[in-house]
Enzyme design. Structure first.
Site, PDB file in Angstrom:
ATOM      1  N   ARG A  57     -54.878   2.627  50.840  1.00 55.48           N
ATOM      2  CA  ARG A  57     -55.583   3.708  50.169  1.00 55.48           C
ATOM      3  C   ARG A  57     -55.872   3.281  48.739  1.00 55.48           C
ATOM      4  NH1 ARG A  57     -52.500   3.830  46.343  1.00 55.48           N
ATOM      5  NH2 ARG A  57     -53.675   5.605  45.579  1.00 55.48           N
ATOM      6  N   GLY A  58     -56.644   4.149  48.030  1.00 51.30           N
ATOM      7  CA  GLY A  58     -57.109   3.749  46.700  1.00 51.30           C
ATOM      8  C   GLY A  58     -58.489   3.114  46.880  1.00 51.30           C
ATOM      9  N   ALA A  59     -59.437   3.521  46.028  1.00 47.20           N
ATOM     10  CA  ALA A  59     -60.836   3.154  46.269  1.00 47.20           C
ATOM     11  C   ALA A  59     -61.084   1.643  46.426  1.00 47.20           C
ATOM     12  CB  ALA A  59     -61.699   3.750  45.160  1.00 47.20           C
ATOM     13  N   ARG A  94     -63.059   7.255  55.710  1.00 49.95           N
ATOM     14  CA  ARG A  94     -62.764   8.121  54.549  1.00 49.95           C
ATOM     15  C   ARG A  94     -64.078   8.276  53.763  1.00 49.95           C
ATOM     16  NH1 ARG A  94     -57.466   7.529  51.097  1.00 49.95           N
ATOM     17  NH2 ARG A  94     -57.988   9.712  50.726  1.00 49.95           N
ATOM     18  N   GLN A 205     -48.780  10.493  45.636  1.00 54.30           N
ATOM     19  CA  GLN A 205     -49.025   9.082  45.294  1.00 54.30           C
ATOM     20  C   GLN A 205     -48.398   8.721  43.946  1.00 54.30           C
ATOM     21  OE1 GLN A 205     -51.334  11.175  46.484  1.00 54.30           O
ATOM     22  NE2 GLN A 205     -52.925  10.139  47.640  1.00 54.30           N
ATOM     23  N   ASP A 246     -62.534   7.507  42.393  1.00 54.07           N
ATOM     24  CA  ASP A 246     -63.047   7.124  43.714  1.00 54.07           C
ATOM     25  C   ASP A 246     -64.550   6.960  43.686  1.00 54.07           C
ATOM     26  OD1 ASP A 246     -60.346   8.487  44.172  1.00 54.07           O
ATOM     27  OD2 ASP A 246     -60.779   7.336  45.988  1.00 54.07           O
ATOM     28  N   ASN A 256     -62.120  12.007  41.295  1.00 53.99           N
ATOM     29  CA  ASN A 256     -60.818  11.364  41.491  1.00 53.99           C
ATOM     30  C   ASN A 256     -59.886  12.339  42.211  1.00 53.99           C
ATOM     31  OD1 ASN A 256     -59.013   9.089  41.091  1.00 53.99           O
ATOM     32  ND2 ASN A 256     -57.958  10.321  39.562  1.00 53.99           N
ATOM     33  N   LYS A 257     -58.678  11.924  42.419  1.00 56.17           N
ATOM     34  CA  LYS A 257     -57.680  12.710  43.160  1.00 56.17           C
ATOM     35  C   LYS A 257     -57.607  14.155  42.681  1.00 56.17           C
ATOM     36  CE  LYS A 257     -55.779  11.664  45.967  1.00 56.17           C
ATOM     37  NZ  LYS A 257     -56.301  11.936  47.332  1.00 56.17           N
TER      38      LYS A 257
HETATM   39  O1  MRU Z   1     -56.303   9.489  48.479  1.00 58.06           O
HETATM   40  P1  MRU Z   1     -56.060   8.205  47.760  1.00 58.06           P
HETATM   41  O2  MRU Z   1     -54.623   7.891  47.565  1.00 58.06           O
HETATM   42  O3  MRU Z   1     -56.849   7.064  48.364  1.00 58.06           O
HETATM   43  O4  MRU Z   1     -56.677   8.475  46.317  1.00 58.06           O
HETATM   44  C1  MRU Z   1     -56.596   7.490  45.340  1.00 58.06           C
HETATM   45  C2  MRU Z   1     -57.122   7.930  44.042  1.00 58.06           C
HETATM   46  O5  MRU Z   1     -57.558   9.042  43.853  1.00 58.06           O
HETATM   47  C3  MRU Z   1     -57.174   6.884  42.965  1.00 58.06           C
HETATM   48  O6  MRU Z   1     -57.002   7.465  41.708  1.00 58.06           O
HETATM   49  C4  MRU Z   1     -58.541   6.190  43.004  1.00 58.06           C
HETATM   50  O7  MRU Z   1     -58.827   5.744  44.298  1.00 58.06           O
HETATM   51  C5  MRU Z   1     -58.610   5.076  42.060  1.00 58.06           C
HETATM   52  S1  MRU Z   1     -57.734   3.690  42.648  1.00 58.06           S
HETATM   53  C6  MRU Z   1     -57.867   2.406  41.586  1.00 58.06           C
END
Ligand code: MRU
Length: 362
Positions: A57-59, A94, A205, A246, A256-257
């Site tokens: 996970r994470g963009a 996703r 997270q 993201d 973002n999250k």
């Molecule tokens: O749902 P996730 O854990 O994939 O979400 C991640 C985030 O929101 C991060 O802040 C974002 O992807 C940036 S990662 C460098």
């Protein structure tokens, strides 16, 4: 990243001992911080599941995983129809992080230029290139972010306090991280830095991943409940809010999250800088109205109703928090409008939302 004195990336290709075929190794992030488990991904379907279930996970990491997913698919069938179908499956795994679509478009545009027989080997090398570029971009973000922190006058002479949300560290990328890259650079440069880590319900997270990787690197940090940030800002205990993203629109709106928007509002009200650290593949120049155009992933309500943790017998368990009759909603991301964003830290420098187009030209 260093884990138990060994250097790791979050994803890498490997040869299966049994079949001799290429596979992909990932760190299973659903087990962290309790277990450091490496999982082998052998085919497209397994990569699709790994992305959907957030083992990766994470963009930026989702983008890298999708690229390797296409390489696994090309190993089975490299015809144009098969590759397009594989890309579509991965694309739907996703919806919010634009890095996924960016990586798939880049892979397809390269692969379809060459004869079918050459596509599988090209897919592996292009996925590797995406990973290597991610690391270089994040290292540059770290240096630009460090310069910003050095220019900023901290409220205390003893320590520079950063508040971050979710996990935008090396676990969310191939290595180094985005929002955490400047923090690691500052710590390594001898700056006294402390991180307030939002727990980041519902998937936690922050509490599970950010806290774990900061601890691995020896960076002082404190996990806080998601609701504590505004109070800490009012108390003068935050110098900068630094998050990942993201997807960032060409106007500098930051998706973002979930919960990031509330932190930006609180930062604005307290006159604190709010920065998003993003590599250029996270900027979606095609989006003009982030609020209406970016699809916000709606995840299962059980992520809100239940919480996972380590039981006293050492096993990972999920327990219910919410009455069984109550309904739940779980939007996974929100949009922070550009007017609340001080700047976007990219590998090409730091840009105010109004000047973000310069990042494209740089
Ligand atoms: O749902 P996730 O854990 O994939 O979400 C991640 C985030 O929101 C991060 O802040 C974002 O992807 C940036 S990662 C460098």
């Amino acid at each position: 990243m260093i884990v138990n004195k060994q250097h790791y990336r979050t994803i890498w290709p490997m040869l299966s001992a049994g079949s001799g075929r290429a596979q992909v190794a990932i760190l299973d992030q659903t087990q962290l911080p309790h277990e450091f488990a490496i999982v082998h991904i052998a085919n497209l379907a397994q990569m699709e599941v790994a992305i959907k279930t957030m083992q990766v996970r994470g963009a930026p990491l989702i983008g890298a995983a999708a690229a390797y997913g296409l390489a696994l698919a090309a190993q089975e069938d490299a015809s144009e129809e098969a590759l397009q179908a594989a890309a579509q499956r991965l694309r739907l795994s996703r919806p919010t992080a634009v890095n996924l679509d960016w990586a798939l478009k880049r892979m397809l545009s390269m692969l379809l230029l060459v004869p079918q027989a050459d596509r599988a080997s090209l897919a592996w090398s292009e996925a590797q290139a995406i990973c290597d570029e991610d690391v270089l971009q994040n290292q540059a973000i770290g240096q630009h972010g460090l310069a910003l922190m050095q220019q900023c006058q901290p409220k205390s002479a003893q320590v520079f306090n950063v508040l971050t949300h979710c996990n935008a560290g090396w676990l969310a990328t191939v290595d180094v991280g985005t929002a955490l890259a400047p923090i690691y650079a500052a710590h390594d440069a001898g700056m006294a830095v402390h991180v307030w880590v939002d727990e980041t319900r519902p998937r936690n997270q922050g509490a599970s991943l950010t806290a774990w990787e900061l601890a691995q690197h020896g960076v002082p940090h404190t996990v806080i409940s998601d609701n504590a940030g505004g109070h800490l800002m009012q108390q003068g205990l935050v110098d900068m809010v630094l998050v990942g993203a993201d997807r960032v629109s060409g106007q500098g709106d930051v998706c973002n999250k979930i919960g990031t928007y509330l932190k930006a509002l609180a930062a604005f009200d307290n006159g604190l800088p709010f920065y998003a650290a993003v590599p250029s593949p996270t900027i979606d120049w095609s989006v003009s109205d982030a609020l209406s155009e970016i699809e916000i992933e709606q995840r299962h309500g059980d992520e809100v109703a239940f919480i996972q943790g380590l039981a006293t017998n050492g096993s990972l368990q999920s327990v219910r928090l919410v009455p069984s009759g109550s309904s739940t909603a779980n939007p996974a991301f929100d949009v922070t409008p550009a007017r609340l964003v001080t700047g976007i830290i990219t590998e090409r420098g730091v840009f105010s939302p109004a000047r973000l187009l310069d990042a494209k030209r740089a």
